[in-house]
Motif scaffolding. Structure first.
Motif, mmCIF file in Angstrom:
data_model
loop_
_atom_site.group_PDB
_atom_site.id
_atom_site.type_symbol
_atom_site.label_atom_id
_atom_site.label_comp_id
_atom_site.label_asym_id
_atom_site.label_seq_id
_atom_site.Cartn_x
_atom_site.Cartn_y
_atom_site.Cartn_z
ATOM 1 N N ILE A 16 0.824 -1.211 0.000
ATOM 2 C CA ILE A 16 0.000 0.000 0.000
ATOM 3 C C ILE A 16 0.860 1.263 0.000
ATOM 4 O O ILE A 16 0.486 2.262 -0.599
ATOM 5 C CB ILE A 16 -1.002 -0.016 1.191
ATOM 6 C CG1 ILE A 16 -2.000 1.132 1.082
ATOM 7 C CG2 ILE A 16 -0.286 0.021 2.513
ATOM 8 C CD1 ILE A 16 -2.986 1.003 -0.026
ATOM 9 N N THR A 17 2.023 1.206 0.624
ATOM 10 C CA THR A 17 2.891 2.390 0.647
ATOM 11 C C THR A 17 3.362 2.753 -0.761
ATOM 12 O O THR A 17 3.465 3.926 -1.093
ATOM 13 C CB THR A 17 4.095 2.169 1.572
ATOM 14 O OG1 THR A 17 4.746 0.945 1.211
ATOM 15 C CG2 THR A 17 3.675 2.104 3.029
ATOM 16 N N SER A 20 0.355 4.158 -2.639
ATOM 17 C CA SER A 20 0.140 5.511 -2.119
ATOM 18 C C SER A 20 1.120 6.498 -2.751
ATOM 19 O O SER A 20 0.751 7.621 -3.094
ATOM 20 C CB SER A 20 0.294 5.498 -0.599
ATOM 21 O OG SER A 20 0.226 6.799 -0.079
ATOM 22 N N THR A 21 2.353 6.078 -2.923
ATOM 23 C CA THR A 21 3.361 6.944 -3.550
ATOM 24 C C THR A 21 2.977 7.271 -4.983
ATOM 25 O O THR A 21 3.109 8.415 -5.421
ATOM 26 C CB THR A 21 4.750 6.282 -3.500
ATOM 27 O OG1 THR A 21 5.098 6.085 -2.122
ATOM 28 C CG2 THR A 21 5.807 7.131 -4.169
ATOM 29 N N ALA A 23 -0.032 7.412 -6.167
ATOM 30 C CA ALA A 23 -1.164 8.341 -6.072
ATOM 31 C C ALA A 23 -0.684 9.759 -5.763
ATOM 32 O O ALA A 23 -1.220 10.733 -6.284
ATOM 33 C CB ALA A 23 -2.151 7.878 -5.013
ATOM 34 N N LYS A 24 0.334 9.868 -4.913
ATOM 35 C CA LYS A 24 0.839 11.185 -4.503
ATOM 36 C C LYS A 24 1.752 11.823 -5.540
ATOM 37 O O LYS A 24 1.668 13.025 -5.791
ATOM 38 C CB LYS A 24 1.630 11.057 -3.195
ATOM 39 C CG LYS A 24 0.800 10.717 -1.988
ATOM 40 C CD LYS A 24 1.720 10.487 -0.790
ATOM 41 C CE LYS A 24 0.962 9.895 0.375
ATOM 42 N NZ LYS A 24 1.882 9.471 1.449
ATOM 43 N N GLU A 27 0.271 10.933 -10.243
ATOM 44 C CA GLU A 27 -1.181 10.816 -10.352
ATOM 45 C C GLU A 27 -1.629 10.450 -11.762
ATOM 46 O O GLU A 27 -2.545 9.653 -11.941
ATOM 47 C CB GLU A 27 -1.863 12.094 -9.881
ATOM 48 C CG GLU A 27 -3.364 11.957 -9.817
ATOM 49 C CD GLU A 27 -4.074 13.157 -9.227
ATOM 50 O OE1 GLU A 27 -5.144 13.509 -9.764
ATOM 51 O OE2 GLU A 27 -3.572 13.734 -8.241
ATOM 52 N N GLU A 63 -7.772 10.364 -2.675
ATOM 53 C CA GLU A 63 -7.743 10.949 -1.339
ATOM 54 C C GLU A 63 -7.417 9.900 -0.277
ATOM 55 O O GLU A 63 -6.613 10.139 0.613
ATOM 56 C CB GLU A 63 -9.077 11.618 -1.016
ATOM 57 C CG GLU A 63 -9.300 12.917 -1.750
ATOM 58 C CD GLU A 63 -10.657 13.542 -1.443
ATOM 59 O OE1 GLU A 63 -11.154 13.336 -0.326
ATOM 60 O OE2 GLU A 63 -11.186 14.212 -2.346
ATOM 61 N N LEU A 65 -5.759 7.011 -0.726
ATOM 62 C CA LEU A 65 -4.379 6.586 -0.863
ATOM 63 C C LEU A 65 -3.391 7.662 -0.426
ATOM 64 O O LEU A 65 -2.332 7.346 0.129
ATOM 65 C CB LEU A 65 -4.112 6.153 -2.300
ATOM 66 C CG LEU A 65 -4.799 4.867 -2.717
ATOM 67 C CD1 LEU A 65 -4.698 4.647 -4.213
ATOM 68 C CD2 LEU A 65 -4.234 3.682 -1.947
ATOM 69 N N LYS A 66 -3.709 8.905 -0.682
ATOM 70 C CA LYS A 66 -2.814 9.991 -0.284
ATOM 71 C C LYS A 66 -2.782 10.204 1.232
ATOM 72 O O LYS A 66 -1.910 10.878 1.747
ATOM 73 C CB LYS A 66 -3.209 11.285 -0.995
ATOM 74 C CG LYS A 66 -2.884 11.267 -2.478
ATOM 75 C CD LYS A 66 -3.351 12.525 -3.167
ATOM 76 C CE LYS A 66 -3.005 12.508 -4.643
ATOM 77 N NZ LYS A 66 -3.432 13.740 -5.326
ATOM 78 N N SER A 67 -3.716 9.598 1.939
ATOM 79 C CA SER A 67 -3.759 9.752 3.393
ATOM 80 C C SER A 67 -2.732 8.856 4.093
ATOM 81 O O SER A 67 -2.470 9.038 5.283
ATOM 82 C CB SER A 67 -5.163 9.442 3.927
ATOM 83 O OG SER A 67 -5.447 8.056 3.866
ATOM 84 N N PHE A 68 -2.129 7.914 3.370
ATOM 85 C CA PHE A 68 -1.115 7.036 3.963
ATOM 86 C C PHE A 68 0.199 7.801 4.092
ATOM 87 O O PHE A 68 0.558 8.565 3.198
ATOM 88 C CB PHE A 68 -0.914 5.775 3.120
ATOM 89 C CG PHE A 68 -2.016 4.781 3.303
ATOM 90 C CD1 PHE A 68 -1.883 3.744 4.198
ATOM 91 C CD2 PHE A 68 -3.189 4.884 2.579
ATOM 92 C CE1 PHE A 68 -2.908 2.820 4.386
ATOM 93 C CE2 PHE A 68 -4.215 3.982 2.754
ATOM 94 C CZ PHE A 68 -4.071 2.949 3.650
#
Length: 69
Positions: A16-17, A20-21, A23-24, A27, A63, A65-68
């Motif tokens: 997930i990390t 998430s990266t 996504a951040k 994009e 949103e 995924l970016k919360s991790f």
């Protein structure tokens, strides 16, 4: 998300990390992978296309995924 931090069940081996990266920091790549995974990355053989997702669905997923950290 499974207990080992892997998102995507048997389809993904990425933690997930890492997702998430993407996504951040990538994009556009992330969005392209959702809509056309095989056309975006030839190694994404198992990932289904989520071309039915509406923009609001994608925004909500981003949103989340970016919360991790």
């Amino acid at each position: 998300i499974s207990g080992n931090g892997i998102m995507g069940g048997s389809v993904s081996t990425r933690p997930i990390t890492l997702i998430s990266t993407f996504a951040k920091q990538a994009e556009t790549y992330f969005r392209n992978m959702l809509k056309d995974p095989k056309g975006t990355n030839a190694l994404a053989e198992k990932m289904p296309a989520f071309d039915h997702y509406q923009e609001k669905d994608i925004q909500n997923l981003l949103e989340f995924l970016k919360s991790f950290p």
